[in-house]
Design a protein around this motif. Structure first.
Motif, PDB file in Angstrom:
ATOM      1  N   ALA A  42      -1.566  -3.927  -4.087  1.00  0.00           N
ATOM      2  CA  ALA A  42      -0.606  -4.325  -3.052  1.00  0.00           C
ATOM      3  C   ALA A  42       0.757  -3.713  -3.336  1.00  0.00           C
ATOM      4  O   ALA A  42       1.161  -3.554  -4.478  1.00  0.00           O
ATOM      5  CB  ALA A  42      -0.508  -5.845  -2.998  1.00  0.00           C
ATOM      6  N   ASP A  47      -1.404   1.052   0.478  1.00  0.00           N
ATOM      7  CA  ASP A  47      -1.510  -0.300   1.018  1.00  0.00           C
ATOM      8  C   ASP A  47      -0.667  -0.424   2.288  1.00  0.00           C
ATOM      9  O   ASP A  47      -1.141  -0.929   3.324  1.00  0.00           O
ATOM     10  CB  ASP A  47      -1.032  -1.297  -0.040  1.00  0.00           C
ATOM     11  CG  ASP A  47      -1.247  -2.740   0.364  1.00  0.00           C
ATOM     12  OD1 ASP A  47      -2.403  -3.183   0.436  1.00  0.00           O
ATOM     13  OD2 ASP A  47      -0.231  -3.435   0.612  1.00  0.00           O
ATOM     14  N   ARG A  51      -2.307  -1.000   6.093  1.00  0.00           N
ATOM     15  CA  ARG A  51      -1.965  -2.241   6.788  1.00  0.00           C
ATOM     16  C   ARG A  51      -1.105  -1.973   8.018  1.00  0.00           C
ATOM     17  O   ARG A  51      -1.218  -2.670   9.027  1.00  0.00           O
ATOM     18  CB  ARG A  51      -1.294  -3.222   5.822  1.00  0.00           C
ATOM     19  CG  ARG A  51      -2.261  -3.695   4.737  1.00  0.00           C
ATOM     20  CD  ARG A  51      -1.647  -4.667   3.745  1.00  0.00           C
ATOM     21  NE  ARG A  51      -2.569  -4.923   2.643  1.00  0.00           N
ATOM     22  CZ  ARG A  51      -3.563  -5.823   2.663  1.00  0.00           C
ATOM     23  NH1 ARG A  51      -3.719  -6.571   3.751  1.00  0.00           N
ATOM     24  NH2 ARG A  51      -4.364  -5.977   1.637  1.00  0.00           N
ATOM     25  N   GLY A  54      -3.546  -0.604  10.598  1.00  0.00           N
ATOM     26  CA  GLY A  54      -4.351  -1.725  11.074  1.00  0.00           C
ATOM     27  C   GLY A  54      -3.580  -2.625  12.021  1.00  0.00           C
ATOM     28  O   GLY A  54      -4.102  -3.077  13.054  1.00  0.00           O
ATOM     29  N   GLU A  55      -2.323  -2.876  11.690  1.00  0.00           N
ATOM     30  CA  GLU A  55      -1.469  -3.695  12.553  1.00  0.00           C
ATOM     31  C   GLU A  55      -1.315  -3.057  13.929  1.00  0.00           C
ATOM     32  O   GLU A  55      -1.426  -3.730  14.960  1.00  0.00           O
ATOM     33  CB  GLU A  55      -0.102  -3.858  11.897  1.00  0.00           C
ATOM     34  CG  GLU A  55       0.937  -4.572  12.743  1.00  0.00           C
ATOM     35  CD  GLU A  55       2.327  -4.512  12.138  1.00  0.00           C
ATOM     36  OE1 GLU A  55       3.299  -4.533  12.916  1.00  0.00           O
ATOM     37  OE2 GLU A  55       2.436  -4.422  10.892  1.00  0.00           O
ATOM     38  N   THR A  67      -9.873  -5.377   8.840  1.00  0.00           N
ATOM     39  CA  THR A  67      -9.907  -6.042   7.542  1.00  0.00           C
ATOM     40  C   THR A  67      -9.481  -5.044   6.471  1.00  0.00           C
ATOM     41  O   THR A  67      -9.542  -3.828   6.670  1.00  0.00           O
ATOM     42  CB  THR A  67     -11.307  -6.586   7.226  1.00  0.00           C
ATOM     43  OG1 THR A  67     -12.271  -5.518   7.289  1.00  0.00           O
ATOM     44  CG2 THR A  67     -11.704  -7.676   8.217  1.00  0.00           C
ATOM     45  N   PHE A  68      -9.065  -5.576   5.309  1.00  0.00           N
ATOM     46  CA  PHE A  68      -8.518  -4.739   4.256  1.00  0.00           C
ATOM     47  C   PHE A  68      -9.104  -5.139   2.908  1.00  0.00           C
ATOM     48  O   PHE A  68      -9.348  -6.317   2.657  1.00  0.00           O
ATOM     49  CB  PHE A  68      -6.991  -4.883   4.197  1.00  0.00           C
ATOM     50  CG  PHE A  68      -6.308  -4.645   5.514  1.00  0.00           C
ATOM     51  CD1 PHE A  68      -5.974  -3.364   5.922  1.00  0.00           C
ATOM     52  CD2 PHE A  68      -6.019  -5.712   6.366  1.00  0.00           C
ATOM     53  CE1 PHE A  68      -5.354  -3.144   7.136  1.00  0.00           C
ATOM     54  CE2 PHE A  68      -5.392  -5.499   7.580  1.00  0.00           C
ATOM     55  CZ  PHE A  68      -5.061  -4.203   7.969  1.00  0.00           C
ATOM     56  N   ASN A  70      -8.340  -4.072  -1.204  1.00  0.00           N
ATOM     57  CA  ASN A  70      -7.684  -3.303  -2.256  1.00  0.00           C
ATOM     58  C   ASN A  70      -8.647  -3.115  -3.419  1.00  0.00           C
ATOM     59  O   ASN A  70      -9.229  -4.081  -3.906  1.00  0.00           O
ATOM     60  CB  ASN A  70      -6.422  -4.015  -2.745  1.00  0.00           C
ATOM     61  CG  ASN A  70      -5.320  -4.036  -1.707  1.00  0.00           C
ATOM     62  OD1 ASN A  70      -5.276  -4.914  -0.843  1.00  0.00           O
ATOM     63  ND2 ASN A  70      -4.427  -3.068  -1.786  1.00  0.00           N
TER      64      ASN A  70
END
Length: 327
Positions: A42, A47, A51, A54-55, A67-68, A70
């Motif tokens: 993170a 990362d 994200r 994805g957003e 979904t994510f 790490n």
């Protein structure tokens, strides 16, 4: 000393679409799901990119569920090995990656590279930055570099990746362009950008080599000062930060970040991924994510993306040999 420049590695921000990936018709419905595999922890650039994408995909209605996951370790090698060794079960997965997928293969940090997976698309460019903590005695690049010249070993520079990686190469190229021997630099490696930033704030290192997008939020909060950015001109998101060229250091660099799928992915599925990422880049949701991170658009898909990777590999190999990082 021969000046090593890496400005030629900057991915031209041109919107091109690889052969076979033109959108034939409007999508009747959103893509059901994309699972993003992130090769670091993170707080790092991978990362943030995964994200953020994805957003934007979710908020623009292009993908119903994102979904994510790490999976840090091995300089990104753990995630790379995982998606290769579990190809069939990962057809719904996109792994975010960037220039290090080339660098780490060249320096043997990992035993796989971009040819072992399916290149889908490059999406964003992120400039590099050198930052110091809010309580650092160094308020400018000139002050930091003066201390470095006095004793390079006393001015440790950290990064969120292994020795010989991009976070190492960028400050090495900066100090070389400034007139010093890059092999004198003491580089401290952390596993992911978030840990590297914590090391900076705790005083373990004097400065941090990182992506500009990773530094902006902490700079806005007053936790760090950004001393210089590797852009050709000032970046609007941090308009008060000088470029290294302004500071008399003839060096530019932009790190692409993009997405890869499992090996042997069906061409139709590869095209679907490329299309949805392309469509995302024209949405307001994406503009919001991009601008707040100080990214630039560099969408480049399919065969064009693969060709770019091969060209950058040749450039990076020459650069790394010139600096003595590889034989």
């Amino acid at each position: 000393m021969k000046l090593i420049r890496i400005s030629t590695l900057a991915l031209v921000a041109t919107v091109t679409l690889g052969a076979g990936f033109a959108i034939a018709q409007e999508k009747e419905k959103a893509m059901d799901k994309i699972h993003f595999l992130i090769p670091g922890g993170a707080g790092g650039g991978w990362d943030g990119t995964a994200r953020g994408v994805g957003e934007a995909l979710k908020n623009s209605g292009l993908v119903e569920t994102v979904t994510f996951e790490n999976m840090s370790g091995g300089g990104g090698g753990k995630a790379l090995n995982y998606i290769v060794e579990n190809a069939k079960s990962n057809e719904g997965t996109l792994m975010v990656h960037s220039t290090p997928i080339i660098v780490r293969a060249l320096n043997k940090t990992v035993d796989m590279g971009y040819r072992d997976v399916t290149p889908v698309a490059g999406v964003i460019g992120d400039y590099a930055a050198i930052v110091v903590g809010k309580d650092s005695p160094y308020e400018t690049w000139d002050q930091l570099y003066a201390a470095y010249q006095d004793n390079p070993r006393d001015v440790a520079i950290g990064g969120g990746s292994a020795p010989g990686s991009m976070d190492h190469l960028v400050p090495a190229a900066i100090v070389q362009a400034a007139g010093s021997d890059p092999l004198d630099m003491r580089y401290v490696a952390y596993d992911a950008g978030g840990k590297a930033m914590a090391g900076l704030l705790s005083g373990e290192i004097a400065a941090l080599s990182t992506g500009l997008s990773e530094a902006i939020a902490l700079a806005d909060a007053g936790e760090v000062r950004i001393l210089g950015v590797t852009a050709p001109e000032r970046v609007e998101a941090v308009a008060d930060v000088p470029t290294f060229k302004e500071l008399g250091v003839d060096m530019e660099f932009v790190n692409w970040r993009g997405f890869f799928a499992a090996p042997d992915l069906p061409e139709e599925k590869r095209g679907q991924y490329a299309d949805v990422l392309k469509e995302m880049t024209s949405t307001e949701a994406w503009a919001n994510v991009r601008d707040r991170n100080g990214w630039i658009d560099i969408y480049n898909a399919g065969d064009d993306f693969s060709s770019y990777l091969a060209n950058q590999e040749a450039d990076m190999e020459q650069l790394m040999k010139g600096m003595g990082f590889i034989q």
